[in-house]
Motif scaffolding. Structure first.
Motif, short mmCIF file in Angstrom:
data_model
loop_
_atom_site.label_atom_id
_atom_site.label_comp_id
_atom_site.label_asym_id
_atom_site.label_seq_id
_atom_site.Cartn_x
_atom_site.Cartn_y
_atom_site.Cartn_z
N LYS A 49 0.87 -1.17 0.00
CA LYS A 49 0.00 0.00 0.00
C LYS A 49 0.90 1.22 0.00
O LYS A 49 1.80 1.31 0.84
CB LYS A 49 -0.94 0.01 1.20
N PRO A 50 0.68 2.14 -0.91
CA PRO A 50 1.59 3.28 -1.05
C PRO A 50 1.58 4.23 0.15
O PRO A 50 2.61 4.78 0.51
CB PRO A 50 1.07 4.00 -2.30
N SER A 51 0.42 4.41 0.77
CA SER A 51 0.31 5.38 1.85
C SER A 51 -0.66 4.83 2.89
O SER A 51 -1.86 4.70 2.63
CB SER A 51 -0.18 6.73 1.31
N VAL A 52 -0.14 4.53 4.05
CA VAL A 52 -0.92 3.86 5.08
C VAL A 52 -1.73 4.86 5.90
O VAL A 52 -1.25 5.96 6.23
CB VAL A 52 0.03 3.06 6.00
N HIS A 53 -2.94 4.48 6.24
CA HIS A 53 -3.82 5.26 7.09
C HIS A 53 -3.91 4.59 8.45
O HIS A 53 -3.72 3.38 8.56
CB HIS A 53 -5.21 5.35 6.41
N TRP A 54 -4.23 5.35 9.48
CA TRP A 54 -4.30 4.77 10.83
C TRP A 54 -5.28 3.60 10.87
O TRP A 54 -5.09 2.64 11.62
CB TRP A 54 -4.70 5.83 11.86
N SER A 55 -6.31 3.65 10.04
CA SER A 55 -7.32 2.58 10.05
C SER A 55 -6.79 1.27 9.45
O SER A 55 -7.49 0.25 9.50
CB SER A 55 -8.56 3.02 9.27
N ASP A 56 -5.60 1.29 8.89
CA ASP A 56 -5.02 0.06 8.34
C ASP A 56 -4.37 -0.81 9.42
O ASP A 56 -3.90 -1.92 9.11
CB ASP A 56 -3.97 0.40 7.26
N ALA A 57 -4.33 -0.32 10.63
CA ALA A 57 -3.79 -1.13 11.73
C ALA A 57 -4.68 -2.34 11.93
O ALA A 57 -5.88 -2.21 12.19
CB ALA A 57 -3.73 -0.30 13.00
N ALA A 58 -4.10 -3.51 11.77
CA ALA A 58 -4.89 -4.75 11.80
C ALA A 58 -3.93 -5.93 11.66
O ALA A 58 -2.72 -5.77 11.57
CB ALA A 58 -5.92 -4.78 10.68
N THR B 123 0.55 -11.20 9.91
CA THR B 123 1.43 -10.09 10.24
C THR B 123 0.60 -9.00 10.89
O THR B 123 -0.41 -8.57 10.31
CB THR B 123 2.13 -9.52 8.99
N THR B 124 1.01 -8.58 12.07
CA THR B 124 0.31 -7.49 12.76
C THR B 124 0.91 -6.16 12.31
O THR B 124 2.13 -5.98 12.37
CB THR B 124 0.45 -7.63 14.27
N VAL B 125 0.06 -5.27 11.87
CA VAL B 125 0.51 -3.96 11.43
C VAL B 125 0.07 -2.91 12.44
O VAL B 125 -1.11 -2.80 12.76
CB VAL B 125 -0.04 -3.61 10.04
N THR B 126 1.04 -2.18 12.94
CA THR B 126 0.78 -1.05 13.83
C THR B 126 1.09 0.23 13.07
O THR B 126 2.14 0.32 12.41
CB THR B 126 1.66 -1.13 15.08
N VAL B 127 0.21 1.20 13.16
CA VAL B 127 0.41 2.48 12.47
C VAL B 127 0.62 3.55 13.52
O VAL B 127 -0.23 3.74 14.40
CB VAL B 127 -0.80 2.84 11.59
N ARG B 128 1.74 4.23 13.45
CA ARG B 128 2.02 5.30 14.41
C ARG B 128 1.78 6.65 13.74
O ARG B 128 1.97 6.82 12.54
CB ARG B 128 3.45 5.21 14.93
N ALA B 129 1.35 7.58 14.57
CA ALA B 129 1.00 8.92 14.06
C ALA B 129 2.23 9.68 13.61
O ALA B 129 3.33 9.46 14.11
CB ALA B 129 0.26 9.69 15.13
#
Lengths: 115, 113
Positions: B78-87, B107-113
């Motif tokens: 994904k080119p640009s991750v959004h906070w809602s992609d944390a999953a 794979t657990t994805v964590t998105v940081r601000a």
């Protein structure tokens, strides 16, 4: 269009007991598959039902059994529960066995805890 | 028997940054390939699938995946991750002959601000 629903959402059982989990398939779907997802792992295939007949089984013992009804809803039964049976049980429905868009639609799952 | 390996257990990415999740499979022929996403307390949602044809497939939520036969891989991007992609993200394979899905460990994805 109603999606895949599962009941109950959560339940707690004691080792040695029996449990029945239920799944209503998406409208128009005639195939139901069941998966077990242990904590921190990917789902593992348990078995699949197509038009009320079992059509494939994963590496699970016979105490895991199932049914599919004429309306294509399904039950998963587990006898003689063991602690390792604690998991999220996922049901997925699809239309047909081959061809089509081969897409399985998953329900939200039933969280089973065995103590 | 087919198997699926997701080498990364956990990935942390900044919001707006790109994301790539790896998936390798073991199977005698080209299987059907899938990526699913699972948010906390939710079931699995299909992001995209590959059966044949164009090796770059587009999915929902801005995701894409590329099938590379020579590497037995099907990586998700994904080119640009959004906070809602944390999953939690799962790669899965199936033999064309049946509908049984074999999943990777996720794979657990964590998105940081």
């Amino acid at each position: 269009e109603t999606g895949v629903t599962q009941s109950p959402t959560h339940l707690i059982k004691t080792r040695g007991q029996q449990v029945t989990l239920r799944c209503s398939s998406q409208s128009g779907h005639n195939t139901v598959s069941w998966y077990q997802q242990a904590l921190g792992q990917g789902p593992q295939f348990i078995f699949q039902y197509y038009r009320e007949e079992e059509n494939g089984r994963g590496n699970f013992p016979p105490r895991f059994s199932g049914l599919q009804f004429p309306n294509y809803s399904s039950e998963l039964n587990v006898n003689a529960l063991e602690l390792d049976d604690s998991a999220l049980y996922l049901c997925a429905s699809s239309f047909g066995l081959a061809g089509g868009n081969y897409e399985q639609y998953f329900g939200p799952g039933t969280r089973l805890t065995v103590t | 028997a087919q198997s699926v390996t997701q080498p990364d257990i956990h990935i942390t990415v900044s919001e707006g940054a790109s994301l790539e999740l790896r998936c390798n499979y073991s199977y005698g022929a080209t299987p059907y390939l899938f990526w699913y996403v699972q948010s906390p307390g939710q079931g699995l949602q299909l992001l995209l699938k590959y059966f044949s044809g164009d090796t770059l497939v587009q999915g929902i939520k801005g995701f894409e995946a590329e099938f590379k036969r020579s590497q037995s891989s099907f990586n998700l991007r994904k080119p640009s991750v959004h906070w809602s992609d944390a999953a939690e993200y799962f790669c899965a394979v199936a033999r064309p002959a049946d509908y049984k899905l074999s999943f990777g460990a996720g794979t657990t994805v964590t998105v940081r601000a």
